[in-house]
Design an enzyme around this catalytic site. Structure first.
Site, PDB file in Angstrom:
ATOM      1  N   ASP A 248      55.185 -35.648  69.954  1.00 16.15           N
ATOM      2  CA  ASP A 248      56.304 -34.365  70.599  1.00 16.15           C
ATOM      3  C   ASP A 248      56.320 -33.403  69.622  1.00 16.15           C
ATOM      4  O   ASP A 248      57.415 -32.791  68.816  1.00 16.15           O
ATOM      5  CB  ASP A 248      57.049 -34.508  71.302  1.00 16.15           C
ATOM      6  CG  ASP A 248      56.938 -34.742  72.417  1.00 16.15           C
ATOM      7  OD1 ASP A 248      55.699 -34.277  72.855  1.00 16.15           O
ATOM      8  OD2 ASP A 248      57.113 -35.538  72.871  1.00 16.15           O
ATOM      9  N   THR A 249      56.191 -34.535  68.257  1.00 19.86           N
ATOM     10  CA  THR A 249      56.369 -33.496  66.688  1.00 19.86           C
ATOM     11  C   THR A 249      55.068 -33.855  66.057  1.00 19.86           C
ATOM     12  O   THR A 249      54.307 -33.815  66.439  1.00 19.86           O
ATOM     13  CB  THR A 249      57.275 -35.110  66.163  1.00 19.86           C
ATOM     14  OG1 THR A 249      56.448 -36.056  65.430  1.00 19.86           O
ATOM     15  CG2 THR A 249      58.429 -35.733  66.857  1.00 19.86           C
TER      16      THR A 249
ATOM     17  N   SER B 224      46.049 -44.177  60.187  1.00 20.38           N
ATOM     18  CA  SER B 224      45.380 -43.506  59.976  1.00 20.38           C
ATOM     19  C   SER B 224      45.801 -42.415  58.698  1.00 20.38           C
ATOM     20  O   SER B 224      44.741 -42.845  57.585  1.00 20.38           O
ATOM     21  CB  SER B 224      45.481 -42.732  60.964  1.00 20.38           C
ATOM     22  OG  SER B 224      44.254 -43.091  62.045  1.00 20.38           O
ATOM     23  N   PHE B 225      46.502 -42.819  58.335  1.00 15.16           N
ATOM     24  CA  PHE B 225      47.158 -41.998  56.526  1.00 15.16           C
ATOM     25  C   PHE B 225      46.894 -43.343  56.019  1.00 15.16           C
ATOM     26  O   PHE B 225      46.338 -42.689  54.453  1.00 15.16           O
ATOM     27  CB  PHE B 225      48.837 -41.887  56.508  1.00 15.16           C
ATOM     28  CG  PHE B 225      48.798 -40.844  55.877  1.00 15.16           C
ATOM     29  CD1 PHE B 225      48.681 -39.707  55.686  1.00 15.16           C
ATOM     30  CD2 PHE B 225      49.549 -41.211  54.249  1.00 15.16           C
ATOM     31  CE1 PHE B 225      48.796 -38.953  54.997  1.00 15.16           C
ATOM     32  CE2 PHE B 225      50.117 -40.463  53.106  1.00 15.16           C
ATOM     33  CZ  PHE B 225      49.763 -38.859  53.743  1.00 15.16           C
TER      34      PHE B 225
ATOM     35  N   HIS C 265      54.474 -34.727  63.321  1.00 16.32           N
ATOM     36  CA  HIS C 265      53.224 -36.189  62.577  1.00 16.32           C
ATOM     37  C   HIS C 265      52.140 -35.712  62.871  1.00 16.32           C
ATOM     38  O   HIS C 265      51.585 -36.760  61.391  1.00 16.32           O
ATOM     39  CB  HIS C 265      54.600 -37.240  63.334  1.00 16.32           C
ATOM     40  CG  HIS C 265      53.862 -38.063  62.549  1.00 16.32           C
ATOM     41  ND1 HIS C 265      53.943 -38.990  61.127  1.00 16.32           N
ATOM     42  CD2 HIS C 265      53.558 -39.146  62.806  1.00 16.32           C
ATOM     43  CE1 HIS C 265      54.231 -39.754  60.796  1.00 16.32           C
ATOM     44  NE2 HIS C 265      52.798 -40.147  61.727  1.00 16.32           N
TER      45      HIS C 265
ATOM     46  N   VAL D 260      44.355 -40.681  66.010  1.00 16.86           N
ATOM     47  CA  VAL D 260      45.736 -40.424  65.820  1.00 16.86           C
ATOM     48  C   VAL D 260      45.454 -39.400  67.044  1.00 16.86           C
ATOM     49  O   VAL D 260      45.267 -38.523  67.296  1.00 16.86           O
ATOM     50  CB  VAL D 260      45.875 -38.934  64.620  1.00 16.86           C
ATOM     51  CG1 VAL D 260      47.124 -38.692  64.686  1.00 16.86           C
ATOM     52  CG2 VAL D 260      45.614 -39.812  63.441  1.00 16.86           C
ATOM     53  N   ILE D 261      46.807 -39.831  67.975  1.00 20.06           N
ATOM     54  CA  ILE D 261      47.551 -39.376  69.360  1.00 20.06           C
ATOM     55  C   ILE D 261      48.297 -38.223  69.305  1.00 20.06           C
ATOM     56  O   ILE D 261      49.243 -38.287  68.373  1.00 20.06           O
ATOM     57  CB  ILE D 261      47.879 -40.061  70.191  1.00 20.06           C
ATOM     58  CG1 ILE D 261      46.612 -40.912  70.346  1.00 20.06           C
ATOM     59  CG2 ILE D 261      47.763 -39.107  71.427  1.00 20.06           C
ATOM     60  CD1 ILE D 261      46.218 -42.578  71.702  1.00 20.06           C
TER      61      ILE D 261
END
Length: 166
Positions: A94-95, A65-66, A97, A90-91
């Site tokens: 845990d970070t 996606s970026f 990002h 974009v899902i």
């Protein structure tokens, strides 16, 4: 409006101009491919349903996606499309990002809309989990690809109408 209050595929077809003679670019992320291919199918089929010829729909794939912004920029600069639809998913993980990617693609698409005279449509799902993405990629909440296609058609029609008043 929150998506859970509206189906992304529900619209009044009488309010959608004909896409006859319009040319579209669709740039789609390969990341979360099951989701993004469903978005692509929705967008593509909706464009055709409203009169776009298949040969006037150019599909370009990018890794994630970026990279949608870069792909859209090249479609605008190197083809004669009237609008570009950016499709990605974009899902949240845990970070942080997720936050960086979402912010980057949102700002990038906004900048393209300001810089170029062609509409660039934001069709990127930003969800908390995979089920939310599936629900918005042809599931119980419709298909964000359909919504992106309708938005593209309406924006191209608006641009063409306003150019006549120049």
């Amino acid at each position: 409006m929150a998506t859970n209050l509206k189906n992304l595929s529900d619209y009044d077809p009488t309010l959608v101009p004909s896409a006859k003679g319009m040319k579209f670019g669709i740039v789609v992320s390969e990341w979360n491919q099951e989701i993004t291919e469903a978005l692509l199918s929705g967008a593509y089929n909706t464009l055709v349903k409203h009169g776009a010829k298949e040969e006037n729909i150019l599909v370009a794939r990018v890794p994630g996606s970026f990279e949608l912004t870069h792909g859209a920029r090249h479609l605008i600069k190197n083809t004669d499309v009237d609008a570009v639809i950016c499709l990605g998913c974009v899902i949240k993980g845990d970070t942080p990002h997720f936050d960086y990617v979402c912010q980057g693609v949102t700002q990038g698409i906004s900048q393209l809309n300001v810089k170029y005279k062609k509409p660039v449509i934001f069709g990127v799902l930003t969800t908390n989990d995979e089920q939310q993405a599936k629900d918005r990629a042809g599931g119980k909440l419709g298909n964000k690809g359909d919504e992106g296609a309708i938005t593209a058609i309406k924006m191209v029609s608006l641009v063409k109408t306003l150019k006549k008043h120049k």
